[in-house]
Scaffold this active site. Structure first.
Site, short mmCIF file in Angstrom:
data_model
loop_
_atom_site.label_atom_id
_atom_site.label_comp_id
_atom_site.label_asym_id
_atom_site.label_seq_id
_atom_site.Cartn_x
_atom_site.Cartn_y
_atom_site.Cartn_z
N ARG A 64 -1.27 -8.95 13.13
CA ARG A 64 -1.54 -7.77 12.48
C ARG A 64 -2.56 -8.40 11.26
O ARG A 64 -3.55 -7.73 10.67
CB ARG A 64 -0.51 -7.10 11.74
CG ARG A 64 0.02 -5.91 12.66
CD ARG A 64 1.34 -5.47 12.48
NE ARG A 64 1.61 -4.95 11.06
CZ ARG A 64 2.72 -4.78 10.60
NH1 ARG A 64 3.79 -5.62 11.08
NH2 ARG A 64 2.64 -4.12 9.38
N ARG A 118 11.27 -2.17 11.70
CA ARG A 118 10.04 -1.47 12.19
C ARG A 118 9.55 -2.59 13.45
O ARG A 118 9.78 -3.78 13.41
CB ARG A 118 8.95 -1.62 11.18
CG ARG A 118 8.58 -0.15 10.65
CD ARG A 118 7.38 -0.27 9.61
NE ARG A 118 6.34 -1.00 9.99
CZ ARG A 118 5.04 -0.85 9.42
NH1 ARG A 118 5.14 -0.17 8.37
NH2 ARG A 118 4.05 -1.37 9.78
N LYS A 124 0.62 -1.17 -0.15
CA LYS A 124 0.03 -0.03 0.05
C LYS A 124 0.69 1.28 -0.01
O LYS A 124 0.86 2.07 -0.88
CB LYS A 124 -0.76 0.22 1.30
CG LYS A 124 -2.01 -0.62 1.32
CD LYS A 124 -2.96 -0.34 2.66
CE LYS A 124 -2.12 -0.16 3.66
NZ LYS A 124 -1.68 -1.15 4.67
N ARG A 172 -10.13 1.75 8.51
CA ARG A 172 -9.56 0.48 8.81
C ARG A 172 -10.61 -0.31 9.53
O ARG A 172 -10.46 -1.64 9.69
CB ARG A 172 -8.59 0.39 9.49
CG ARG A 172 -7.14 0.10 8.99
CD ARG A 172 -5.82 0.07 9.64
NE ARG A 172 -5.05 -0.57 9.38
CZ ARG A 172 -3.62 -0.11 8.85
NH1 ARG A 172 -3.61 1.04 8.58
NH2 ARG A 172 -2.96 -0.74 8.43
N ARG A 188 11.23 -7.17 5.06
CA ARG A 188 11.28 -5.52 5.35
C ARG A 188 11.85 -5.50 6.75
O ARG A 188 12.60 -4.48 7.16
CB ARG A 188 9.68 -5.05 5.36
CG ARG A 188 9.92 -3.45 5.53
CD ARG A 188 8.78 -3.03 5.15
NE ARG A 188 7.54 -3.16 6.31
CZ ARG A 188 6.18 -2.95 6.43
NH1 ARG A 188 5.71 -2.23 5.29
NH2 ARG A 188 5.47 -3.27 7.33
#
Ligand code: ADP
Length: 191
Positions: free
Chosen positions: A144, A133, A13, A88, A127
């Protein structure tokens, strides 16, 4: 142009949002980025958001809603915007509807990137090694995905029902996906 982009964590996204924003000359408003900026600056909003984000849970709607309301009232969003990561939840949809109605505006399209679950987990773990992160550990990634399935996936049918859904296959090279996204948005909005 007023757009939203949805998709499970790891669907790409944020990457596509930047290209969409550039092409349609609208700001990309990413709730995840705004939260992360607040966390790194140690603001009260950041302190509130951090414990949810670190656990892979959604930040409470009241916090997120007022943040978005303020952001899209800013000067640069007057001519349009792309919301990345908002709404969301079904409650956030109602809130966004209210914000738009108050301003006499409407959404042009709701883009959803579809991606296979296994591909996503792999991308996110990759990632994690690059960006580090805090919410990219395997356990949090799984959580998630679950939260997305429970709370956000129903929005796909909701926007389909309104005739606003633009579904795009998010699998493949970034460029290919971008071209698909542009073609789909142009087709849906008659640009
Ligand atoms: P991803 O889509 O990869 O999960 P984001 O950067 O969009 O990542 O969001 C990171 C985190 O920020 C989410 O897991 C959640 O805790 C919080 N967040 C972002 N947008 C929202 C939202 N609209 N409502 C609630 N929480 C949000």
């Amino acid at each position: 142009m007023r757009l939203i982009i949805m998709g499970p964590p790891g669907a790409g996204k944020g990457t596509q949002a930047a290209f969409i924003a550039q092409r349609y000359e609208i700001p990309a408003v990413s709730t995840g980025d705004i939260f992360r900026a607040n966390v790194s600056q140690g603001t009260p909003l950041g302190l509130e958001a951090q414990r949810y984000m670190d656990a892979g849970e959604y930040v409470p709607d009241e916090v997120t809603n007022s943040m978005v309301r303020n952001r899209i009232a800013e000067e640069d969003a007057r001519g349009g915007f792309l919301l990345d990561g908002y709404p969301r939840t079904v409650a956030q949809v109602a809130e966004l509807d209210g914000m738009l109605a108050d301003a006499g505006l409407e959404l042009d399209a709701a883009v959803v990137l579809t991606v296979d679950r296994d591909v996503i987990v792999e991308r996110l773990l990759h990632r994690a090694t690059i960006e580090g992160r805090a919410d990219d550990t395997e356990e949090v990634i799984r959580r998630r995905q679950e939260v997305y399935e429970e709370q956000t996936a129903p929005l796909v049918d909701l926007y389909r029902g309104r005739g606003l859904l633009v579904e795009v296959d998010g699998l493949g090279e970034v460029d290919e996906v971008t071209q698909r996204v542009f073609a789909a948005i142009d087709g849906a909005t008659g640009r």
